[in-house]
Scaffold this motif. Sequence first.
Motif, mmCIF file in Angstrom:
data_model
loop_
_atom_site.group_PDB
_atom_site.id
_atom_site.type_symbol
_atom_site.label_atom_id
_atom_site.label_comp_id
_atom_site.label_asym_id
_atom_site.label_seq_id
_atom_site.Cartn_x
_atom_site.Cartn_y
_atom_site.Cartn_z
ATOM 1 N N SER A 150 -12.576 0.041 -2.112
ATOM 2 C CA SER A 150 -13.087 0.912 -0.782
ATOM 3 C C SER A 150 -14.701 0.768 -0.726
ATOM 4 N N LYS A 172 -9.171 9.245 -1.943
ATOM 5 C CA LYS A 172 -7.652 9.485 -2.299
ATOM 6 C C LYS A 172 -6.712 8.921 -1.430
ATOM 7 N N HIS A 212 -7.124 6.416 0.340
ATOM 8 C CA HIS A 212 -6.765 4.842 0.119
ATOM 9 C C HIS A 212 -5.841 4.271 -1.226
ATOM 10 N N TRP A 213 -6.257 5.276 -2.069
ATOM 11 C CA TRP A 213 -5.123 5.039 -3.222
ATOM 12 C C TRP A 213 -3.981 5.344 -3.084
ATOM 13 N N ASP A 214 -3.578 6.229 -2.367
ATOM 14 C CA ASP A 214 -2.423 6.935 -2.109
ATOM 15 C C ASP A 214 -1.427 5.660 -1.352
ATOM 16 N N TYR A 247 -2.380 2.710 -0.944
ATOM 17 C CA TYR A 247 -2.264 1.356 -1.662
ATOM 18 C C TYR A 247 -1.174 1.308 -2.736
ATOM 19 N N SER A 248 -1.154 2.553 -3.628
ATOM 20 C CA SER A 248 -0.118 2.698 -4.467
ATOM 21 C C SER A 248 1.290 2.694 -4.000
ATOM 22 N N ALA A 289 0.634 -0.761 -9.200
ATOM 23 C CA ALA A 289 -0.761 -0.260 -8.783
ATOM 24 C C ALA A 289 -1.628 0.214 -10.182
ATOM 25 N N ARG A 335 -5.324 0.893 -11.415
ATOM 26 C CA ARG A 335 -6.601 1.230 -11.171
ATOM 27 C C ARG A 335 -7.438 0.504 -11.468
ATOM 28 N N TYR A 386 -9.213 -1.875 -9.179
ATOM 29 C CA TYR A 386 -9.819 -1.291 -8.004
ATOM 30 C C TYR A 386 -11.015 -1.262 -8.171
ATOM 31 N N SER A 437 -11.581 11.985 -8.244
ATOM 32 C CA SER A 437 -10.534 10.865 -7.434
ATOM 33 C C SER A 437 -9.638 10.192 -8.187
ATOM 34 N N TRP A 442 -11.901 4.385 -10.892
ATOM 35 C CA TRP A 442 -11.590 2.901 -10.505
ATOM 36 C C TRP A 442 -12.186 2.042 -11.682
#
Length: 368
Positions: A212, A221, A223-225, A227-228, A238, A240, A243, A328, A331
Motif C-alpha cells: 500500500s 484498513k 486495503h487489508w480487508d 486483500y485478506s 493472508a 501480514r 505486506y 492498522s 505490516w
Amino acid sequence: MAMETGLIVHPYMRPERTARQTFDWCVQQAVEADKIGFDSIMFSEHASQRWENIPNPELIIAAAARQTERIKFAPMAHILPHHNPAKLAIMVGWLSQILEGRYFLGVGAGAYPQSTYIHGIKNGEDTQFTNEMVRESLEIMERIWKREPFFYEGRFWNAGYPEELHGEEGDDQHMLADLSPWGGAPEIAVTGFSAKSPSMKFAGERGFRPMSIFSGLDALKTHWDTYSTAAEANGHVADRARYHVSQTVFVADTDKEAKRLVMEGPIGYCFERYLIPIWWRFGMMDGFIKDAGADRADVDLEWVVDNVFCVGSPDTVVDKINTLFEASGGWGTLQVESHDYYDDPAPWFNSLAMIQKEVAPKISLPVS
Ligand code: FMN
C-alpha cells in the motif's frame, strides 16, 4: 519477527537533475542500503513525471546487481498495459536469473494519465479495461515462463511458446534458451492505492504480495480487508508479514535535528513543490486530515511533517510506527520513500542506518 526494511525509489529528483545523476543516485542508494542491511529496494516506473524520472527500473536493477550481495530488488511496478508481455516475460526471467533469486516483480495497471497517454491510451477514456490488460498480460507471461508450447490470440496481444525440436547429435540449432525466472516463477507484488482497491482484490485472489502507498488509516484498513477477504476466498493465507507499506521516514539523533533536516532539506523541498499538490489532487491528503481530526486550513509542510511522516529520534520514530501498527494491524516491511540526497547523502544514509539498527528491531507485528 521484527519488521523488515525496504526502500522505494520514485526517485523524487529535483527537475534539474540529469539522467546520469538520477541513475548514479539510484545505484548508489542500492549499494548503501545493501551494506546497511536493508531487505529490499524497489524502483518505480514512470514515463512522464519530471520528479519521478525512472522510465526503466530494470536498467538500475541490472547495474546494481553486480555491486550488491543480499538486498532484493523489485520494479514497483512494471505497468503491464505499457509493455508487450512476451518481451517483458523474457526480460524479467533473464534479470531474475542474473540476480540469482534476489528479485521479485511488481505489476500495476497505471499511475499518471500522461504516461498512459504516451502509451496510446487517451485521457478521459474509461480506463477500466487496463485492469483487463493486466490480467491478460500476466496470463501470457506465466505461460511463457512455463516453457510449454502454446499460441494465444488475446484481446490485447498475441504470443506463444514454440515446440523444442529434436536435432541431430552435434547440431544445437534446435535448442531453446531457458529465459524463465529463477526458481520457475518470480514472486509477484501489487500496489494498491484507492479506497476499494481493485489492485488489492487482484493481489488477494492470486496470493500475490500486497503493498500500500500510505494514504491514511482508513485506506490501510480497507486495503487489508479487501486483500485478506479475496485471499481467503481463493485458498491463500493472508499473511501480514508479506505486506509492504510505503511511508516517509527520517531519523536523526534528536527530534529537533530530524525535523530541521526534513523541513530544510530535499524532503521538504520536494513536498512543497511536488508531493503536497499531488496529495491534494489524488485525495490522499483527505485521509491524513481525517486521521488527525484536523482542518484543511491547517495543512502546510510543517503539519505534514508532524502529523503524517515518521520523523524524529529513533525512540520517537519507534513510537510513531508502533502507534500506526496498533491502529492498522501492522505490516511486515516498512518501505521507506527515498528522496534526492544526491548533493549530500550523509544525513540520508545516517537516517537509513538508524532505521535499520535502532528502529526496525523494536517494531513487531501486533499479536492478533
Ligand atoms: N504504483 C506503483 O507500484 N508504484 C508507483 O510508484 C506508483 N505511483 C503512483 C502514483 C500516483 C499518484 C497514483 C495515483 C498511483 C500510483 N501507483 C503506483 C499506482 C497505484 O499503486 C495503483 O496500482 C493504481 O492507482 C490502482 O490502484 P487501485 O487498484 O487501488 O485503485
